[in-house]
Design a protein around this motif. Structure first.
Motif, PDB file in Angstrom:
ATOM      1  N   GLY A 151       0.787  -1.226   0.000  1.00  0.00           N
ATOM      2  CA  GLY A 151       0.000   0.000   0.000  1.00  0.00           C
ATOM      3  C   GLY A 151       0.816   1.271   0.000  1.00  0.00           C
ATOM      4  N   LYS A 152       2.094   1.170  -0.400  1.00  0.00           N
ATOM      5  CA  LYS A 152       2.976   2.336  -0.355  1.00  0.00           C
ATOM      6  C   LYS A 152       3.384   2.771  -1.762  1.00  0.00           C
ATOM      7  CE  LYS A 152       4.398   1.087   4.272  1.00  0.00           C
ATOM      8  NZ  LYS A 152       5.460   0.954   5.295  1.00  0.00           N
ATOM      9  N   PRO A 153       3.102   4.032  -2.115  1.00  0.00           N
ATOM     10  CA  PRO A 153       3.474   4.543  -3.432  1.00  0.00           C
ATOM     11  C   PRO A 153       4.972   4.395  -3.664  1.00  0.00           C
ATOM     12  CG  PRO A 153       2.141   6.137  -2.240  1.00  0.00           C
ATOM     13  CD  PRO A 153       2.495   5.062  -1.272  1.00  0.00           C
ATOM     14  N   VAL A 154       5.357   4.262  -4.936  1.00  0.00           N
ATOM     15  CA  VAL A 154       6.751   3.993  -5.241  1.00  0.00           C
ATOM     16  C   VAL A 154       7.233   4.872  -6.391  1.00  0.00           C
ATOM     17  CG1 VAL A 154       6.121   2.049  -6.743  1.00  0.00           C
ATOM     18  CG2 VAL A 154       8.414   2.151  -5.771  1.00  0.00           C
ATOM     19  N   TYR A 155       8.462   5.322  -6.258  1.00  0.00           N
ATOM     20  CA  TYR A 155       9.158   6.111  -7.285  1.00  0.00           C
ATOM     21  C   TYR A 155      10.370   5.294  -7.687  1.00  0.00           C
ATOM     22  CZ  TYR A 155      11.958  10.073  -9.142  1.00  0.00           C
ATOM     23  OH  TYR A 155      12.734  10.925  -9.913  1.00  0.00           O
ATOM     24  N   VAL A 156      10.433   4.902  -8.978  1.00  0.00           N
ATOM     25  CA  VAL A 156      11.432   3.946  -9.448  1.00  0.00           C
ATOM     26  C   VAL A 156      12.416   4.626 -10.391  1.00  0.00           C
ATOM     27  CG1 VAL A 156      11.774   1.713 -10.590  1.00  0.00           C
ATOM     28  CG2 VAL A 156       9.670   2.150  -9.317  1.00  0.00           C
ATOM     29  N   GLU A 157      13.682   4.292 -10.259  1.00  0.00           N
ATOM     30  CA  GLU A 157      14.672   4.802 -11.208  1.00  0.00           C
ATOM     31  C   GLU A 157      14.367   4.291 -12.614  1.00  0.00           C
ATOM     32  OE1 GLU A 157      17.068   6.889 -11.744  1.00  0.00           O
ATOM     33  OE2 GLU A 157      16.711   7.737  -9.763  1.00  0.00           O
TER      34      GLU A 157
END
Length: 327
Positions: free
Chosen positions: A90-96
């Motif tokens: 349930g945690k938003p993610v920012y991916v390289e």
């Protein structure tokens, strides 16, 4: 305002120079945990950047109740695994970038994001930099008229890292980790910028070779592609070129002029029309990922919309895989 408390999975060179410090410069955003396979590296990064917790296990970081957003800064082969772990928690993610090491893995990420309703953003930060915003503005204003062709040219000499220790090559030269060679690491930025300006590429094919013999991955690539609006484009990439051939340039050809710009060294934008030639210098922020990280944070805080999602990033991997003959 929602306070974003980020956990970093990975803390290598990108975190040091391009992204890491920017998270703490955005209002309502702070970094509270970091993970690395090496506790020594995690602890060193945490101490230098004032981060309270460090881990060697990604699941433990994700499960930390204080962490409510995840930044994945590992090599591409593990992007899908960590992104899906974060979204399932349930945690938003920012991916390289690139989003993953294959188009197939991108599709898996998008499936989990849609199923969980948790957003996934991708670090195609050049879209948000003032330099490339100016390039896009010039094109959209019609300064060079209707665009009829796009050409990418990139060449650089091999680095000592590429051949000094063949038994211990950089991960960017290991296709099972990176998705390909340097092409899979650098071309995504170029292709994303072009698709942001001209729309999705619907057709792509390429010829790939290893001409230098320094490593197993491709070191020379030529490609042709076509955007959804019918615009044709081409590209050539060499990572074993002589210094005299060094190039980092995209040429946009219009019916009333042309525009060229660099992607990696931010050399002046050149605009050629019947009125003459103009050289435009545009400064970028100290931390190049700051504008996109600010946009991601504002999106998660309900104050804006970040369009650089996993869905918008996936076509880049499709083009890469088509050019390399992976699909």
């Amino acid at each position: 305002m929602k306070i974003l408390k980020w956990g970093f999975i990975g803390c290598g060179e990108v975190c040091e120079k391009k992204s890491g410090p920017a998270f703490s410069e955005v209002e309502g955003s702070q970094v509270v945990a970091v993970m690395s396979r090496s506790m020594e590296r995690a602890r060193s990064y945490a101490e230098r950047h004032g981060i309270a917790r460090c881990y060697t296990d990604a699941q433990q970081l994700i499960d930390n109740p204080e962490v409510n957003a995840i930044y994945v800064a590992t090599p591409p082969s593990s992007h899908a695994t960590f992104a899906m772990m974060a979204m399932k928690a349930g945690k938003p993610v920012y991916v390289e970038k690139p989003l993953a090491a294959s188009y197939e893995d991108c599709a898996r990420i998008n499936y989990v994001s849609e199923k969980t309703g948790v957003p996934c953003f991708v670090a195609y930060y050049r879209r948000y930099l003032p330099y490339f915003q100016r390039v896009k503005q010039i094109v959209q204003q019609g300064t060079i008229g209707k665009v009829v062709n796009v050409q990418v040219r990139f060449a650089w000499p091999p680095r000592e890292l590429d051949y000094a220790h063949p038994e211990n090559l950089p991960w960017r030269l290991q296709p099972d980790i990176a998705g390909g060679g340097y092409f899979y690491d650098l071309a995504p930025h170029q292709l994303d910028l072009l698709q942001d300006m001209f729309g999705i590429i619907l057709e792509a094919r390429g010829i790939c070779a290893n001409r230098g013999g320094l490593y197993a991955a491709e070191d020379s690539v030529s490609a042709v592609f076509q955007f959804e609006n019918g615009l044709p484009g081409s590209g050539s990439w060499s990572f074993v070129a002589h210094e005299s051939a060094r190039a980092d340039r995209i040429l946009i050809i219009g019916q009333q002029g042309s525009l060229s710009f660099s992607v990696f060294d931010y050399s002046p934008i050149e605009v050629h029309t019947s009125q003459g030639t103009e050289h435009i210098v545009v400064e970028n922020p100290r931390y190049v990922q700051f504008p996109i990280i600010k946009s991601v944070c504002e999106h998660l805080q309900g104050q804006g919309i970040c369009t650089c999602t996993s869905v918008s990033a996936t076509p880049v991997n499709w083009v890469l895989d088509r050019i390399l003959g992976k699909i």
